[in-house]
Structure formats: C-alpha cells, structure tokens
Design an enzyme around this catalytic site. Structure first.
Site, PDB file in Angstrom:
ATOM      1  N   HIS A  27     -31.960   0.014  55.111  1.00 38.83           N
ATOM      2  CA  HIS A  27     -30.631  -0.651  54.587  1.00 38.83           C
ATOM      3  C   HIS A  27     -30.571  -1.336  56.347  1.00 38.83           C
ATOM      4  O   HIS A  27     -30.402  -2.458  56.672  1.00 38.83           O
ATOM      5  CB  HIS A  27     -29.756   0.045  54.172  1.00 38.83           C
ATOM      6  CG  HIS A  27     -28.427  -0.551  54.004  1.00 38.83           C
ATOM      7  ND1 HIS A  27     -27.638  -0.925  53.001  1.00 38.83           N
ATOM      8  CD2 HIS A  27     -27.444  -1.142  54.384  1.00 38.83           C
ATOM      9  CE1 HIS A  27     -26.836  -1.911  52.889  1.00 38.83           C
ATOM     10  NE2 HIS A  27     -26.317  -1.869  54.452  1.00 38.83           N
ATOM     11  N   GLU A  28     -30.408  -0.305  57.337  1.00 46.14           N
ATOM     12  CA  GLU A  28     -29.373  -0.783  58.182  1.00 46.14           C
ATOM     13  C   GLU A  28     -30.852  -1.377  58.410  1.00 46.14           C
ATOM     14  O   GLU A  28     -30.142  -2.557  59.566  1.00 46.14           O
ATOM     15  CB  GLU A  28     -29.412  -0.221  59.418  1.00 46.14           C
ATOM     16  CG  GLU A  28     -28.603   0.851  58.987  1.00 46.14           C
ATOM     17  CD  GLU A  28     -27.107   0.284  58.326  1.00 46.14           C
ATOM     18  OE1 GLU A  28     -27.246  -0.113  58.636  1.00 46.14           O
ATOM     19  OE2 GLU A  28     -26.524   1.075  57.014  1.00 46.14           O
ATOM     20  N   HIS A  34     -30.702  -4.847  57.784  1.00 45.67           N
ATOM     21  CA  HIS A  34     -29.635  -6.623  58.527  1.00 45.67           C
ATOM     22  C   HIS A  34     -30.024  -6.798  59.610  1.00 45.67           C
ATOM     23  O   HIS A  34     -30.202  -8.499  59.641  1.00 45.67           O
ATOM     24  CB  HIS A  34     -28.504  -5.263  59.174  1.00 45.67           C
ATOM     25  CG  HIS A  34     -27.225  -5.876  57.701  1.00 45.67           C
ATOM     26  ND1 HIS A  34     -26.850  -5.847  56.695  1.00 45.67           N
ATOM     27  CD2 HIS A  34     -26.976  -3.717  57.471  1.00 45.67           C
ATOM     28  CE1 HIS A  34     -26.055  -5.196  56.103  1.00 45.67           C
ATOM     29  NE2 HIS A  34     -26.151  -4.276  56.222  1.00 45.67           N
ATOM     30  N   GLU A  63     -25.293  -8.031  52.395  1.00 44.84           N
ATOM     31  CA  GLU A  63     -25.331  -6.557  52.158  1.00 44.84           C
ATOM     32  C   GLU A  63     -25.990  -6.186  51.117  1.00 44.84           C
ATOM     33  O   GLU A  63     -27.096  -5.393  51.337  1.00 44.84           O
ATOM     34  CB  GLU A  63     -23.983  -5.916  51.685  1.00 44.84           C
ATOM     35  CG  GLU A  63     -23.246  -5.243  52.387  1.00 44.84           C
ATOM     36  CD  GLU A  63     -23.845  -4.008  53.534  1.00 44.84           C
ATOM     37  OE1 GLU A  63     -23.784  -3.310  52.826  1.00 44.84           O
ATOM     38  OE2 GLU A  63     -23.295  -4.429  54.612  1.00 44.84           O
ATOM     39  N   HIS A  66     -19.338  -4.919  50.745  1.00 43.58           N
ATOM     40  CA  HIS A  66     -19.735  -4.043  49.911  1.00 43.58           C
ATOM     41  C   HIS A  66     -19.847  -3.905  48.608  1.00 43.58           C
ATOM     42  O   HIS A  66     -21.200  -3.360  47.946  1.00 43.58           O
ATOM     43  CB  HIS A  66     -19.339  -2.574  50.305  1.00 43.58           C
ATOM     44  CG  HIS A  66     -19.827  -2.114  52.031  1.00 43.58           C
ATOM     45  ND1 HIS A  66     -18.769  -2.621  52.620  1.00 43.58           N
ATOM     46  CD2 HIS A  66     -20.929  -1.770  52.904  1.00 43.58           C
ATOM     47  CE1 HIS A  66     -19.409  -2.394  54.222  1.00 43.58           C
ATOM     48  NE2 HIS A  66     -20.626  -1.681  53.818  1.00 43.58           N
TER      49      HIS A  66
END
Length: 537
Positions: free
Chosen positions: A350-351, A354, A374, A439
């Site tokens: 996920h990070e 980004h 997101e 989110h």
C-alpha cells in the site's frame, strides 16, 4: 512534502585507520617510544615497525607504504594486523598482508600472496585502449581509468595495469559495477571483479513466516540492503519521530541500517527489533518484483532507484505512511491493544503504491481524487498479496487484516467486497463522497475493483467469505483479478491526472480496457457494468 498514512487513525577494530609507514624508512620518534600500552593500537605500531628489515620476506622495498585496516587479538595477546600496500602511490591489488605477533610484539610470521616486489615500469597501453578492452555491450565505462599494480592473477606476479570501472547489468538483471584490470604493457585483461555482491539470507518475520532476503555483505557483517532492487534498505527509527511544520521537517527520525552477523534475521517475535524489519524489507522486495514482473516497472518511480523503510517509528504509533520528500516508507509498532506493528505485506505494498501514484497520475490527496489515490494503494496491495502466494498471508480483499488485534473490534481495517462493513466507507458514489475522509471515499473504487475482479454475490476465496452487493441490483460477473489489475494500472499511468474524480476514473478505465482488450470486449463491458454497480456513470 506529501505524506500518505495507511489509516485515518493517528496514534576489535583499530580506532585510527591512517597509520602509514614507508618500508625501510625510520618512523617518527613518537612511534619509537616504549613501552607502548598493550592493545590493538600498540600491536599495529609494532607490526609496522616489524616490516622494516624484512623486505624479502614481505616483498617490501623502496616506494612502498602500508596502511593498517584491522587488528584482531587472541585471548593470549597474540595479534594479527591486516594491512594494505601501495607502491609509488598506486594501490597494490593483492598486496595486502597480515602480520602475526606475540603478546610481547615478537614476530611470528606473515600471510601474503604477492610473489615478488613490484618494480618500476611505464604504461605502453593507453587509458583509452584499456577502456575499450574493458567495456562490453552490456557495460559502459564510468569514470577515468587508474593505474594500479595488479597481483591477483594465478601467478601473483605484480604487473602495472589500468583499472577500469564499468556499469551495467549482470546476466540475471542484477546491477553490475565491474572493475577490470587491463595489463598496461600488453592490453590483456588480467582480472574482472564484480563489486555488487548479492547475499542470499533469510529472515523470520512477524506476519509472513521465514522469507528469503537479498542483502549486502560489508566486511564481516551483512546489511539489510538489497542491491538487486535499487539498494532498497530498512533502518531503525529508534522510536523517534519527525519534527515537521507545514512543508518543512527540521528534524527527521533516523533510519539506522540494520546489520547482522550471520545473515539470518529476526526471531519471528517482537522481542527482536529485526523481526518487523524483515517484514518491511520482504514487503518492499515483493512489491518491487510485482511491479517489475507484471508491468515492467523498475522501482517506485520507474527509474530503478530504491527507496527505504523506517521501522519502530515513534512510541505506540499506530499507523504507517509514505512520504514523497524522503522517498520512504515509515512504520509504527502499533498501540498494542488495537493494532500491532504495521509492517504486514499489504501495508508495505500500500505505502509503496502511494509512491507509484505520485510518480504517475499524482492524484491530489483530497476529495474524490484522494479517494482514488487511497484506493489505488489498496487495490495494488491486494494484487501484491495474491502475487506473493505466501502461505502465511494468503491473498485476500481485506485491508490490514494481519495488523489488527482483538481490541480493534473487527477483522480488518477495510473490506473491498462491501466497504461499509468498516462503519465509515462508502459502498457506492453519492454527492457526499467528495466530503469523506480519503480512506472512506476510497470505498467506491475498492468496491468497483472487487466487482470487476470477482463479481457480485457470495463467494469464498482462500478461506475468506465475501458477499458483494450492487447499488443498482444488477449481477456482475468478474473478469478476473489479473485483468482488472492491468486495467487499473494502465488507467492510472496513462489516463488519470492529478484531479481525476470518479466520473473521470470511469472514463480512464474504459479507455484502458479498450487499449488492452478492445472496445466491446467482455472486459470493456464489465468495466462499465462494475462502475454502474457502484453508482458511477
């Protein structure tokens, strides 16, 4: 500075390495003073003095100088002093020597391979010619060739040589930084030395079991740094935090590189600080491989450069975030009651994703575009989990299921089949979507992706039960996760821009489906149907 948080919750070596002594030349009076105190420094000074007068034995002579790089001491006081050698200022490659002495400084012998004392000579081959001999189609010369004395050949004879550095890739795609020694008299290649060395280690992680790790060996220790993936590394934030105001950080938490003696990292429990570092490093490695093998993307920014991880950030920090300004991922240890360390595979993916978004569409992190930002990270995190095929963390459409603790009250942070199960996320688009926290507005795209991949209704995948509704009562038949992921990635990297909203995302994914599978194809039609099923038209 742009930070993207995962959740909306915030909760014996010689001291001096510069001892030089010219063989056959008297040392300064300060070095001759006796008695020297016992220990590595005294042993080094004794060893340097001992070289004088032993020219034949140590292949010494005029023009030579020795530099101490390491002293090791046995329990009985015996010392072993390792030195490198130069001749007329040139490194003598293979001229290193270890001097062995008793506790009282008595000579016990030496270890070396140099066959004879170097002699004066002049290059007959030009530096340019040496570059041509060293370079290949896969590797190009970098920097200027340097004259050295090369003695690491089979006969250990010292020869004047040009040392040429070339860069490129190894046969398996690993980066290459190769030094080639070319005989300065004949132009013959004497030796090729690869300086990027991969070390196959392993680690016991908190969430994914024992996993393979590519590390870097430095001297006798291993570093949690992967030279095969852009030197991505993991460091310890030492429970410190960044001190930032608006766009400026006046203090950064550290990222002290993890090291290990045997290349077996962590214990599988939080009693070892290296355990969650294993999770973070494995997560970045797996995500790197996913983007490279599925999309041909090398690294987050597509330029082959690695990022870095910081684990153990702050105290009881129950979140994780991507930060554009440091090009890094940061992970907290959790609060211990609701969330554990946020270093699971899907959090890492996920990070990193980004960062991919920042390097491509750069979706603004607010409103509907923020929800798409997101959602992109959640979508790619799910795809990475399935790609990894790890028995301890099987692929699913849950977000953060590994990091939640019983006190959290539900089995995951977010649910892609029915986002509203978290109590806040949107299952479908409405005029209020733009006002939600990113989110929660991400739920619309997460739900679209699940429907596009798996379809509506009840289904069990890898032991997890799903039941995905539609806002218009339709039945959607999924096209499969692989096709859905490729459509989303192409839409992100080719058609979305910084302010794309949900209506724009529909157009972008339809264009991507048309490019990949053709207008009117099953995939194209299902993209349209899945958007309609979440009230985006």
């Amino acid at each position: 500075m742009t930070r993207r948080a995962f959740t909306s919750r915030r909760a014996v070596l010689l001291a001096s390495a510069t001892l030089l002594a010219a063989s056959g030349t008297a040392l300064p009076a300060s070095a001759r003073q006796a008695p020297s105190p016992p220990g590595p420094r005294a042993a080094a000074e004794h060893a340097l003095r001992a070289l004088t007068g032993r020219g034949a034995e140590v292949r010494g002579g005029a023009g030579q100088a020795f530099q101490v790089v390491r002293v090791t001491m046995d329990r009985d006081g015996t010392s072993h002093t390792r030195m490198t050698r130069t001749y007329n200022g040139m490194p003598v490659l293979g001229g290193d020597i270890v001097v062995h002495q008793t506790a009282s400084g008595k000579w016990r012998g030496s270890s070396l391979t140099l066959a004879k004392t170097p002699a004066d000579s002049s290059p007959e081959v030009s530096a340019k010619t040496a570059e041509k001999r060293a370079a290949t189609k896969q590797r190009k010369a970098e920097g200027s060739p340097a004259l050295v004395v090369e003695s690491r050949t089979a006969d250990h004879q010292p020869r004047l040589a040009w040392r040429v550095q070339t860069v490129g890739k190894q046969a398996d795609g690993t980066p290459s930084r190769l030094f080639t020694s070319v005989d300065a008299a004949t132009g013959k290649v004497l030796l090729r030395e690869e300086t990027i060395r991969t070390e196959a280690g392993d680690g016991k992680s908190l969430y994914t079991g024992t996993v393979p790790l590519e590390t870097t060996k430095s001297g006798s220790t291993y570093q949690l740094k992967d030279p095969t993936r852009g030197n991505t590394y993991t460091g310890d934030a030492e429970n410190k935090a960044d001190l930032c105001f608006l766009l400026w950080c006046i203090q950064r938490a550290p990222a002290t590189l993890f090291t290990d003696a045997d290349n077996h990292w962590g214990t599988g429990t939080t009693s070892s600080r290296a355990t969650v570092a294993v999770d973070a490093q494995f997560g970045t490695s797996t995500t790197w491989d996913f983007y490279k093998n599925v999309f041909g993307r090398s690294g987050i920014a597509g330029d082959g450069k690695g990022s870095f991880n910081r684990v153990h950030y702050d105290n009881a920090y129950a979140n994780a975030f991507w930060d554009d300004s440091c090009f890094c991922m940061t992970y907290g240890d959790g609060d211990g009651s609701q969330l554990g360390p946020l270093t699971s595979l899907d959090v890492a993916a996920h990070e990193m994703s980004h960062g991919v978004t920042s390097s491509t569409a750069n979706l603004t992190y607010s409103g509907e575009s923020g929800g798409l930002n997101e959602a992109t990270s959640d979508i790619m995190a799910a795809a990475v989990e399935f790609y990894a095929n790890n028995a301890n963390d099987k692929g699913d459409y849950l977000v953060g299921e590994e990091v939640v603790l019983p006190g959290f009250g539900r089995p995951a942070l977010r649910f892609m089949d029915k986002p509203s199960k978290d109590g806040s996320s949107a299952d479908s688009w409405s005029s209020n979507t733009k006002n939600l926290d990113v989110h929660y507005s991400s739920g619309v795209a997460n739900h679209f992706f699940y429907l596009l991949s798996e379809g509506s209704g009840a289904k069990t995948i890898n032991g997890v039960s799903y039941n995905s509704p539609t806002s218009n009562g339709s039945t959607v038949t999924g096209i499969g996760r692989d096709a859905a992921t490729k459509i989303w990635y192409r839409a992100l990297t080719t058609y979305m821009t910084s302010s794309t909203d949900y209506k724009g995302a529909r157009t972008a994914t339809l264009n991507a489906a048309k490019d990949l599978y053709g207008a009117g194809s099953t995939q194209y039609n299902t993209v349209a149907a899945a958007w309609s099923a979440v009230n985006v038209s």
